[in-house]
Scaffold this active site. Sequence first.
Site, PDB file in Angstrom:
ATOM      1  CE  LYS A  45      -1.548   3.028   2.878  1.00  0.00           C
ATOM      2  NZ  LYS A  45      -1.668   4.221   2.030  1.00  0.00           N
TER       3      LYS A  45
ATOM      4  CG  LEU B  65       9.078   3.996  13.223  1.00  0.00           C
ATOM      5  CD1 LEU B  65       8.730   3.742  14.677  1.00  0.00           C
ATOM      6  CD2 LEU B  65       7.847   3.897  12.353  1.00  0.00           C
TER       7      LEU B  65
ATOM      8  CB  CYS C 159      13.296   9.366   7.787  1.00  0.00           C
ATOM      9  SG  CYS C 159      14.061   8.311   6.573  1.00  0.00           S
TER      10      CYS C 159
ATOM     11  CD  GLU D 195      10.748  12.764  11.273  1.00  0.00           C
ATOM     12  OE1 GLU D 195       9.656  12.213  11.427  1.00  0.00           O
ATOM     13  OE2 GLU D 195      11.714  12.223  10.723  1.00  0.00           O
TER      14      GLU D 195
HETATM   15  P1  NAP Z   1       2.493   8.226   8.050  1.00  0.00           P
HETATM   16  O1  NAP Z   1       1.359   9.125   8.211  1.00  0.00           O
HETATM   17  O2  NAP Z   1       2.899   7.353   9.178  1.00  0.00           O
HETATM   18  O3  NAP Z   1       2.185   7.373   6.738  1.00  0.00           O
HETATM   19  C1  NAP Z   1       3.006   6.352   6.253  1.00  0.00           C
HETATM   20  C2  NAP Z   1       2.141   5.294   5.596  1.00  0.00           C
HETATM   21  O4  NAP Z   1       1.316   4.676   6.577  1.00  0.00           O
HETATM   22  C3  NAP Z   1       1.199   5.843   4.532  1.00  0.00           C
HETATM   23  O5  NAP Z   1       1.070   4.889   3.516  1.00  0.00           O
HETATM   24  C4  NAP Z   1      -0.093   5.999   5.309  1.00  0.00           C
HETATM   25  O6  NAP Z   1      -1.251   5.988   4.528  1.00  0.00           O
HETATM   26  C5  NAP Z   1      -0.042   4.770   6.184  1.00  0.00           C
HETATM   27  N1  NAP Z   1      -0.917   4.846   7.364  1.00  0.00           N
HETATM   28  C6  NAP Z   1      -1.503   5.938   7.917  1.00  0.00           C
HETATM   29  N2  NAP Z   1      -2.259   5.574   8.974  1.00  0.00           N
HETATM   30  C7  NAP Z   1      -2.160   4.230   9.093  1.00  0.00           C
HETATM   31  C8  NAP Z   1      -2.699   3.271   9.984  1.00  0.00           C
HETATM   32  N3  NAP Z   1      -3.513   3.607  10.984  1.00  0.00           N
HETATM   33  N4  NAP Z   1      -2.361   1.975   9.814  1.00  0.00           N
HETATM   34  C9  NAP Z   1      -1.523   1.605   8.836  1.00  0.00           C
HETATM   35  N5  NAP Z   1      -0.995   2.466   7.945  1.00  0.00           N
HETATM   36  C10 NAP Z   1      -1.298   3.768   8.066  1.00  0.00           C
HETATM   37  O7  NAP Z   1       3.806   9.009   7.672  1.00  0.00           O
HETATM   38  P2  NAP Z   1       3.924  10.120   6.557  1.00  0.00           P
HETATM   39  O8  NAP Z   1       3.439  11.399   7.098  1.00  0.00           O
HETATM   40  O9  NAP Z   1       3.298   9.628   5.332  1.00  0.00           O
HETATM   41  O10 NAP Z   1       5.527  10.150   6.384  1.00  0.00           O
HETATM   42  C11 NAP Z   1       6.368  10.891   7.210  1.00  0.00           C
HETATM   43  C12 NAP Z   1       6.953  10.052   8.340  1.00  0.00           C
HETATM   44  O11 NAP Z   1       7.627   8.908   7.846  1.00  0.00           O
HETATM   45  C13 NAP Z   1       8.014  10.818   9.086  1.00  0.00           C
HETATM   46  O12 NAP Z   1       7.856  10.620  10.466  1.00  0.00           O
HETATM   47  C14 NAP Z   1       9.319  10.187   8.607  1.00  0.00           C
HETATM   48  O13 NAP Z   1      10.406  10.279   9.453  1.00  0.00           O
HETATM   49  C15 NAP Z   1       8.940   8.791   8.402  1.00  0.00           C
HETATM   50  N6  NAP Z   1       9.864   8.175   7.451  1.00  0.00           N
HETATM   51  C16 NAP Z   1      10.773   7.271   7.914  1.00  0.00           C
HETATM   52  C17 NAP Z   1      11.680   6.691   7.050  1.00  0.00           C
HETATM   53  C18 NAP Z   1      12.677   5.680   7.512  1.00  0.00           C
HETATM   54  O14 NAP Z   1      13.194   4.937   6.694  1.00  0.00           O
HETATM   55  N7  NAP Z   1      12.973   5.592   8.784  1.00  0.00           N
HETATM   56  C19 NAP Z   1      11.647   7.019   5.721  1.00  0.00           C
HETATM   57  C20 NAP Z   1      10.707   7.946   5.278  1.00  0.00           C
HETATM   58  C21 NAP Z   1       9.809   8.506   6.156  1.00  0.00           C
HETATM   59  P3  NAP Z   1      -1.802   7.329   3.819  1.00  0.00           P
HETATM   60  O15 NAP Z   1      -1.292   7.222   2.443  1.00  0.00           O
HETATM   61  O16 NAP Z   1      -3.267   7.252   3.884  1.00  0.00           O
HETATM   62  O17 NAP Z   1      -1.253   8.482   4.587  1.00  0.00           O
END
Ligand code: NAP
Length: 475
Positions: free
Chosen positions: A170, A246, A279, A378
């Site tokens: 997804k 994360l 990230c 962050e």
């Molecule tokens: P997010 O809101 O956590 O979303 C990530 C993914 O999870 C999206 O596909 C999102 O769907 C999905 N999601 C949302 N709610 C969910 C739930 N209840 N259950 C399962 N999946 C769910 O994060 P984001 O805002 O998209 O991305 C930014 C964050 O990602 C930052 O905190 C960043 O640090 C972290 N990140 C970490 C890394 C790493 O490798 N450590 C790399 C990149 C980003 P939707 O499409 O509907 O939002």
Amino acid sequence: MRNQEKHFMNGEWVASTGNETTEVINPATEEVIGTISLGTKEDLDKAVKAARAAFPSFSKTSRNERVEMLENIVRGYEKRKDELVEVMTQELGAPLKVSEEVHYKMGYEHFSKAAEALKSYTFTEDRGGHTIIKEAIGVSGLITPWNFPTNQTSLKIAGAIAAGSPVVLKPAEITPFAAMILAEIIDEAGVPKGVFNLVNGTGNVIGDGISSHPDIDFVSFTGSGAVGSKIMENAADNVKKVALELGGKSPLIVLDDADVDEAAETAVHHIAMNTGQVCSAATRVLIPESMKDAFEKALLNALPKFTVGDPREDHATGPLVSKKQWDTVQSYIEKGIEEGATLLAGGTGKPDGIDKGYFAKHTIFTNVKNDMTIAQEEIFGPVMSVITYQDLNHALEIANDTVYGLAGYVVGKDEKTLKYVAEHIRAGQITINNAETDYFAPFGGFKQSGIGREWGDFGIEEYLEVKAVMGLPTA
Ligand code: NAP
Ligand code: MG
């Protein structure tokens, strides 16, 4: 305009069982670039069923067969280069050059390195009294964020295919199109039907559905900490293994013998790159107290080299990905001012002369204390916090005073000190003096930055189970 209101499952594009859709927006123009379907739990069930059906035979394919599939994917990926570069500029707002040299390249590297790592991967090991056999874990659910549309998806898909685990992906709903091109590439690469499935939709429906699905054995998630915790909770029900990549609040430690101008340029690069939506970005810049004036001057000198603007033109930085992300960044900038940090450059609002698109100013705060919100949380935008330290131990204390532990950076000359710093930052990936990224190196976080490691052989390991066999006949 793209209109891809289908999901990919069991080797074909199929219509959703529901009729909800969402528009995908170009963050530089605020224009709609396409529509996708928001999948239902029923769509997800169908995809999981296809993956489950593919598991017995796919998990028993030979190493060579899977190497060939991955190499075919690499070739297909190269063929679709222009399209991938273009689509990431459209859906994410990455400058064309960044789209090619960072985003396209990372996806390419992950598929190629997985193929290479697979060639020499040790699946069976005789350890005297027993033999270890590593086997595919089962059906894997992949949930990815929007900030690196080809990187986050490719590295998971590559590891899973190398290990022999079918997947249901997804992608982030706001940047789905690069992932949909990947589906086509994988389809044409001779990967058996059912091995790769893609269901578009929201986190609340499809993401939640994946983490709580009784027939998914492993969830690999990249995204925010809050969602990561929720995934662990859901996964507990059927004791799924989870891997979480994360957030971070990574430090860049500037040593007292560092070249001030180079260090300042490195620091600005970290907030400019991908509009700070990285990230592993260094967002806390730790400098010796004695360097403060010179470093601030050097930052102001470096800043004009990193222009912000239309991603189709030659700028270092494009817009933030969405209105939501723009609002979040604005509120952190306000918070920094409120908590008493000094605004050296940037601030709230859009850069001068830009009124359309989710563009933000490169923002630098000095006189930041590590306990301020902007130094602890962050921001995921182009915002830097400069913090001074008294001596090396103080620098390390500040560097590690965070719930995160994804990456760490150090610049300077004295080799013994560089090594000492690398050994004492508590984080999963350390880069000394801007050393080149090695895509065989494991990537992942200490502490609340996650669980598990991706990339190269470590990325294959994630999708495997360990079996110990006593008395294995050698014939
Ligand atoms: P997010 O809101 O956590 O979303 C990530 C993914 O999870 C999206 O596909 C999102 O769907 C999905 N999601 C949302 N709610 C969910 C739930 N209840 N259950 C399962 N999946 C769910 O994060 P984001 O805002 O998209 O991305 C930014 C964050 O990602 C930052 O905190 C960043 O640090 C972290 N990140 C970490 C890394 C790493 O490798 N450590 C790399 C990149 C980003 P939707 O499409 O509907 O939002
Ligand atoms: Mg989200």
